[in-house]
Design a protein around this motif. Structure first.
Motif, PDB file in Angstrom:
ATOM      1  N   ASN A 127      40.418  32.533  47.253  1.00  0.00           N
ATOM      2  CA  ASN A 127      40.849  33.557  46.294  1.00  0.00           C
ATOM      3  C   ASN A 127      40.353  34.978  46.635  1.00  0.00           C
ATOM      4  O   ASN A 127      40.508  35.908  45.845  1.00  0.00           O
ATOM      5  CB  ASN A 127      40.407  33.176  44.867  1.00  0.00           C
ATOM      6  CG  ASN A 127      41.265  33.842  43.819  1.00  0.00           C
ATOM      7  OD1 ASN A 127      42.498  33.836  43.937  1.00  0.00           O
ATOM      8  ND2 ASN A 127      40.665  34.456  42.821  1.00  0.00           N
ATOM      9  N   ALA A 128      39.734  35.165  47.791  1.00  0.00           N
ATOM     10  CA  ALA A 128      39.211  36.491  48.165  1.00  0.00           C
ATOM     11  C   ALA A 128      40.354  37.458  48.486  1.00  0.00           C
ATOM     12  O   ALA A 128      40.214  38.675  48.328  1.00  0.00           O
ATOM     13  CB  ALA A 128      38.282  36.359  49.364  1.00  0.00           C
TER      14      ALA A 128
ATOM     15  N   ASP B  28      35.834  38.980  47.594  1.00  0.00           N
ATOM     16  CA  ASP B  28      36.442  39.312  46.304  1.00  0.00           C
ATOM     17  C   ASP B  28      35.400  40.133  45.543  1.00  0.00           C
ATOM     18  O   ASP B  28      34.406  39.604  45.051  1.00  0.00           O
ATOM     19  CB  ASP B  28      36.780  38.013  45.558  1.00  0.00           C
ATOM     20  CG  ASP B  28      37.371  38.271  44.180  1.00  0.00           C
ATOM     21  OD1 ASP B  28      37.270  39.415  43.682  1.00  0.00           O
ATOM     22  OD2 ASP B  28      37.919  37.320  43.595  1.00  0.00           O
TER      23      ASP B  28
ATOM     24  N   ASP C 109      34.118  39.076  42.098  1.00  0.00           N
ATOM     25  CA  ASP C 109      33.466  37.776  41.955  1.00  0.00           C
ATOM     26  C   ASP C 109      31.954  37.892  42.155  1.00  0.00           C
ATOM     27  O   ASP C 109      31.412  37.564  43.210  1.00  0.00           O
ATOM     28  CB  ASP C 109      34.087  36.798  42.978  1.00  0.00           C
ATOM     29  CG  ASP C 109      33.705  35.353  42.699  1.00  0.00           C
ATOM     30  OD1 ASP C 109      32.845  35.121  41.818  1.00  0.00           O
ATOM     31  OD2 ASP C 109      34.266  34.460  43.361  1.00  0.00           O
TER      32      ASP C 109
ATOM     33  N   LYS D 219      39.953  43.983  46.494  1.00  0.00           N
ATOM     34  CA  LYS D 219      40.249  44.071  45.052  1.00  0.00           C
ATOM     35  C   LYS D 219      39.562  45.277  44.413  1.00  0.00           C
ATOM     36  O   LYS D 219      39.081  45.207  43.270  1.00  0.00           O
ATOM     37  CB  LYS D 219      39.889  42.767  44.312  1.00  0.00           C
ATOM     38  CG  LYS D 219      40.517  41.516  44.956  1.00  0.00           C
ATOM     39  CD  LYS D 219      40.506  40.315  44.043  1.00  0.00           C
ATOM     40  CE  LYS D 219      41.031  39.072  44.759  1.00  0.00           C
ATOM     41  NZ  LYS D 219      41.051  37.873  43.929  1.00  0.00           N
TER      42      LYS D 219
ATOM     43  N   SER E 294      34.789  46.299  39.583  1.00  0.00           N
ATOM     44  CA  SER E 294      34.507  45.478  40.762  1.00  0.00           C
ATOM     45  C   SER E 294      33.325  46.090  41.514  1.00  0.00           C
ATOM     46  O   SER E 294      33.037  47.281  41.371  1.00  0.00           O
ATOM     47  CB  SER E 294      35.745  45.378  41.657  1.00  0.00           C
ATOM     48  OG  SER E 294      36.149  46.660  42.054  1.00  0.00           O
TER      49      SER E 294
END
Ligand SMILES: Nc1nc2c(ncn2[C@@H]2O[C@H](COP(=O)(O)OP(=O)(O)OP(=O)(O)O)[C@@H](O)[C@H]2O)c(=O)[nH]1
Ligand SMILES: [Mg+2]
Length: 164
Positions: free
Chosen positions: A26-27, A92, A95, A126, A132
Motif C-alpha cells: 500500500n506504499a 507511505d 503510515d 502520499k 503526512s
C-alpha cells in the motif's frame, strides 16, 4: 579513436540497469511505476509477485522491478537483489504505525551482499495527504544520515500527481 569511442559508448551508453522498487504494501510502488511510465494514475491491485517494465532514458535502459510489499512476500525480495544498481524504497508517509517496519526492512536490505554497490532512492510518497510525514521527518526516523556505505537520497512525492 572515434570508432573506439563510439564502440565504448555503445557498450556503456546502452547499458541496462536493474532497478528494484520495494516498500511495504500500500506504499504506492505500482502507482509510482506506472505514473513514471505513462504519466497517468492507474488503478492498482496489491501486487502478488512483481511487475517489470523497461524505461529508456537517453539510450540508457532501466529495467524496473516493482515488488509486492505484503508481509508474506517480503521474504522473497532478496531473490531480486542480484545485479541491482538502484533501489527505490517507497514509504507511505501517512503510515506512522508501520514506519518502524519499513526501517527494519531497509537495514535488512542494505546489509545484503548483492546490494553492497546499490544506490538507494527513498520516496516519501502520499505528500498530498494532510498531516503526512515530511521527507525530513522520514529521513530522521529512518536515521538515513547513519548510512555511510550506500549512496542515498530522500525525496517527497505524490504518485497521484507525479509531483516529486
Ligand atoms: N493519496 C495518495 N494515494 C496514493 C498515492 N500513491 C498511491 N496511492 C494509493 O495507495 C494505494 C496503494 O497503491 P499501490 O501502488 O497499489 O501500492 P503498492 O506499494 O504497489 O502495494 P503492494 O503491491 O501491495 O505492495 C492505491 O489506492 C493508490 O491509489 C499518493 O501519492 N497519494
Ligand atoms: Mg504493487
Amino acid at each position: 579513436m572515434g570508432l573506439l569511442f563510439s564502440k565504448l559508448m555503445s557498450i556503456f551508453g546502452n547499458q541496462e540497469h536493474k532497478v528494484i522498487i520495494i516498500g511495504l504494501d500500500n506504499a504506492g510502488k505500482t502507482t509510482i511505476l506506472y505514473q513514471f511510465l505513462t504519466k497517468e494514475v492507474v488503478h492498482t491491485c496489491p501486487t502478488i509477485g512483481s511487475n517489470v517494465e523497461e524505461i529508456v532514458v537517453k539510450n540508457t535502459h532501466f529495467l524496473m522491478w516493482d515488488l509486492g510489499g505484503q508481509e508474506s512476500l517480503r521474504a522473497s525480495w532478496n531473490s531480486y537483489y542480484f545485479n541491482t544498481k538502484f533501489v527505490v524504497l517507497v514509504v507511505d508517509s501517512t503510515d506512522r504505525e508501520r514506519i518502524a517496519v519499513t526501517k527494519e526492512e531497509l537495514y535488512k536490505m542494505l546489509a545484503h551482499e548483492d546490494l553492497k554497490n546499490a544506490a538507494v532512492l527513498i520516496f516519501a510518497n502520499k505528500q498530498d495527504v494532510k498531516n503526512s510525514m515530511t521527507a525530513a521527518e522520514i529521513s530522521h526516523i529512518l536515521t538515513l544520515t547513519s548510512i555511510k556505505d550506500h549512496a542515498w537520497h530522500v525525496q517527497g512525492c505524490c504518485a497521484l500527481t507525479g509531483e516529486g
